[in-house]
Design an enzyme around this catalytic site. Structure first.
Site, short mmCIF file in Angstrom:
data_model
loop_
_atom_site.label_atom_id
_atom_site.label_comp_id
_atom_site.label_asym_id
_atom_site.label_seq_id
_atom_site.Cartn_x
_atom_site.Cartn_y
_atom_site.Cartn_z
N LYS A 27 13.95 -10.02 43.93
CA LYS A 27 12.81 -10.84 43.50
C LYS A 27 13.30 -12.12 42.82
O LYS A 27 12.83 -13.22 43.12
CB LYS A 27 11.96 -10.01 42.52
CG LYS A 27 11.00 -10.81 41.68
CD LYS A 27 10.19 -9.92 40.76
CE LYS A 27 10.76 -9.70 39.39
NZ LYS A 27 10.76 -10.88 38.50
N ASN A 28 14.25 -11.97 41.90
CA ASN A 28 14.65 -13.12 41.09
C ASN A 28 15.57 -14.09 41.84
O ASN A 28 15.96 -15.11 41.30
CB ASN A 28 15.30 -12.65 39.78
CG ASN A 28 14.28 -11.95 38.89
OD1 ASN A 28 13.09 -12.04 39.13
ND2 ASN A 28 14.76 -11.25 37.88
N ARG A 98 5.67 -15.64 34.92
CA ARG A 98 6.47 -16.58 34.13
C ARG A 98 7.37 -17.46 35.02
O ARG A 98 7.59 -18.63 34.74
CB ARG A 98 7.31 -15.76 33.15
CG ARG A 98 8.55 -16.39 32.65
CD ARG A 98 8.34 -17.15 31.37
NE ARG A 98 9.53 -17.85 30.97
CZ ARG A 98 9.66 -18.56 29.87
NH1 ARG A 98 8.65 -18.66 29.03
NH2 ARG A 98 10.77 -19.17 29.58
N CYS A 122 5.28 -11.03 32.04
CA CYS A 122 5.50 -9.74 31.37
C CYS A 122 5.40 -9.88 29.86
O CYS A 122 5.80 -10.89 29.29
CB CYS A 122 6.88 -9.20 31.72
SG CYS A 122 6.99 -8.58 33.39
N ARG A 127 8.61 -15.79 24.69
CA ARG A 127 8.93 -16.54 25.90
C ARG A 127 8.51 -18.02 25.83
O ARG A 127 7.67 -18.49 26.60
CB ARG A 127 8.34 -15.83 27.13
CG ARG A 127 8.76 -14.39 27.18
CD ARG A 127 8.48 -13.74 28.49
NE ARG A 127 9.57 -13.90 29.43
CZ ARG A 127 9.56 -13.42 30.66
NH1 ARG A 127 8.52 -12.79 31.10
NH2 ARG A 127 10.59 -13.59 31.48
N ASP A 316 17.00 -6.27 31.59
CA ASP A 316 16.03 -5.65 32.51
C ASP A 316 16.30 -4.16 32.75
O ASP A 316 15.42 -3.44 33.18
CB ASP A 316 16.06 -6.38 33.86
CG ASP A 316 15.69 -7.83 33.68
OD1 ASP A 316 14.51 -8.10 33.54
OD2 ASP A 316 16.61 -8.66 33.64
N ILE A 338 17.98 -10.05 23.73
CA ILE A 338 17.38 -11.18 24.47
C ILE A 338 15.88 -11.37 24.16
O ILE A 338 15.44 -12.46 23.88
CB ILE A 338 17.55 -11.00 26.01
CG1 ILE A 338 18.97 -10.56 26.36
CG2 ILE A 338 17.12 -12.25 26.76
CD1 ILE A 338 20.02 -11.58 26.58
N ARG A 409 4.74 -5.74 40.89
CA ARG A 409 5.26 -7.11 40.84
C ARG A 409 6.74 -7.17 41.24
O ARG A 409 7.21 -8.19 41.73
CB ARG A 409 5.14 -7.68 39.41
CG ARG A 409 3.75 -8.13 39.05
CD ARG A 409 3.78 -8.91 37.76
NE ARG A 409 4.78 -9.98 37.85
CZ ARG A 409 5.27 -10.65 36.82
NH1 ARG A 409 4.87 -10.35 35.61
NH2 ARG A 409 6.17 -11.59 37.00
#
Ligand code: EPU
Length: 430
Positions: A27-28, A98, A122, A127, A316, A338, A409
């Site tokens: 996905k990323n 995002r 999320c 953020r 993650d 993070i 997602r």
């Protein structure tokens, strides 16, 4: 927004999963590559695209910019940029994802102006987008903020190359400014950049289409601004999702008598394989597969986690790994460095029977092992949604996971893929 639920029958150490599970494209990786289409004079194909909810958000954003994302066949799309004209990022899609912020760089670089809302996504922390706004100002842009929208204009209609030092090595900010630098005037130097595999893959793609980015894989990148990119007949092949791979590996270590995770790149998650091996997990790591089983389950040793930018422990996979540690012998410290909201879910694991103590927003300790018990859970983000799926399978009795939208997602058709390895998981549509 759909409000589907998953109903999962826990294995409770009586039954185990087995078989093969394929890892999808990342996905990323696919999101920034599709956003890079704004920098192109022609279109291009993208392969190994995961079918996930975020792809629909991406389609909404691309449509709003006049770019067409056409499905050719399962997992393959063609991005047609002929009609590109928009400078505004779709508000609804942006609030739900995002990563929509990645579009800011290419749009501003191509058209000299941009309108976008503060992005959502999320629920894992504040953020902020200060790194983005500071960077655009350094490139000579003027920013106005009113009615919840940012309106940004480049001086004389074109961004200027700049020297940008990131106070935090942010993934999406690195991607955004790489893309902004490509069409800016002159040289852009980015310092303290993130080096996640998805970023390296993006740079390789952009360079193969005419971009001039030097320093790939190092913390300093130099980008020579120039002309629009051209793909010709090149096709982007999406790299395997390392976060999906890690999620399946943790699942297998807890719940599978034998599981083969294939179509993956274990080189992208060495920190996870090393930690699990040291803990006692039996696995065989190949070039593009991992075989794992839970035969040592009763003797897994506890260990500490400190989340870190790549190649450190990925934030993650912090929540799936915390579920793992509820089943290991001894005490573990989880230090989430993070995001400040990414440990809140642990209160749900406690309700399932885990022994977890929260010290502050960034630190919890876990004492194991404890048998978890099924219950109703609500997924707050993509990865914790999947961590709850793992916890539900580890547990005794039934669990219900609401807010499955978040899992959808990031993990395509997950109930079908998990059913394929023997899990009893059903989707209830709402
Ligand atoms: N940050 C700032 N200011 C900014 C931008 C970021 O302070 O302007 C901070 C964040 O608050 C955070 C840190 O910088 O504390 C690092 O966040 P980063 O910007 O790297 O996160 P991101 O780019 O928004 C990407 C992934 C996330 C993943 C993080 C961390 C994508 C599309 N998203 O987000 O993935 O958690 O990096 O690795 O690449 C997911 O896939 O489920 C997901 C949330």
């Amino acid at each position: 927004m759909k409000k589907d639920k998953f109903i999962i029958q826990g294995l409770g150490n009586n039954n185990f999963l087995s078989g093969k599970i394929r890892v999808n494209g990342a996905k990323n990786a696919v999101l920034p590559v599709m956003a890079s289409s704004v920098l192109f004079k022609d279109g291009f194909g993208v392969k190994n695209v995961p079918f996930i909810e975020d792809l629909n958000r991406l389609d909404e954003i691309l449509k709003g910019l006049g770019i067409e994302m056409k499905k050719e066949k399962e997992g393959e799309y063609f991005i047609n940029t002929k009609g590109i004209n928009g400078v505004e990022i779709d508000e609804e899609a942006s609030k739900r994802m995002r990563a929509s912020v990645i579009f800011t760089g290419p749009i501003l670089a191509r058209f000299g102006e941009l309108v976008f809302p503060h992005p959502g996504g999320c629920v894992i922390g504040a953020r902020p987008i200060d790194l983005f706004l500071d960077g655009f100002e350094k490139m000579g842009a003027k920013i106005e903020h009113s009615d919840g929208k940012y309106s940004i204009k480049a001086k004389d209609g074109r961004l200027k190359g700049a020297n940008i030092f990131f106070k935090i090595p942010s993934v999406t900010a690195t991607e955004t400014f790489i893309m902004a630098g490509i069409l800016a005037e002159g040289k852009t130097t980015l310092k303290n950049v993130a080096i996640e595999p998805e970023i390296i893959s993006l740079i390789e793609w952009l360079n193969s289409c005419g971009a001039k980015i030097k320093g790939v894989g190092t913390p300093v990148l130099e980008i020579e601004g120039g002309v629009l990119l051209e793909a010709g007949d090149k096709i982007y092949e999406t790299i395997a999702d390392r976060l999906e791979t890690g999620s399946f590996l943790i699942l297998g270590a807890l719940c599978a008598s034998d599981l083969e995770i294939y179509n993956c790149n274990p080189a992208h998650l060495e920190i996870i394989t090393e930690m699990l091996k040291d803990s006692g997990v039996d696995m065989q790591v190949g070039k593009d597969f991992i075989k794992v089983n839970n035969k040592n389950l009763k003797n897994y040793k506890a260990f500490n986690i400190k989340t870190h930018e790549y190649p450190g422990f990925p934030t993650d996979l912090q929540s799936p790994m915390t579920v793992f540690l509820t089943q290991a012998q001894g005490e573990s410290l989880i230090f989430e460095t993070i995001f400040e909201g990414r440990l809140n879910y642990t209160s749900d694991l406690v309700k399932m029977g885990a022994d977890i103590k929260m010290w502050d927003a960034h630190r919890v300790t876990v004492k194991g092992p404890n048998q978890l018990k099924g219950r109703e859970l609500e997924g707050p983000d993509i990865r914790t949604g999947f961590a709850f799926v793992i916890a539900s399978l580890v547990a005794e009795k039934e669990s219900v996971i609401t807010n499955v939208y978040y899992i959808d997602r990031g993990y395509g058709s997950i109930e079908k893929r998990l059913s394929g390895i023997g899990a009893d998981i059903k989707r209830v549509e709402n």
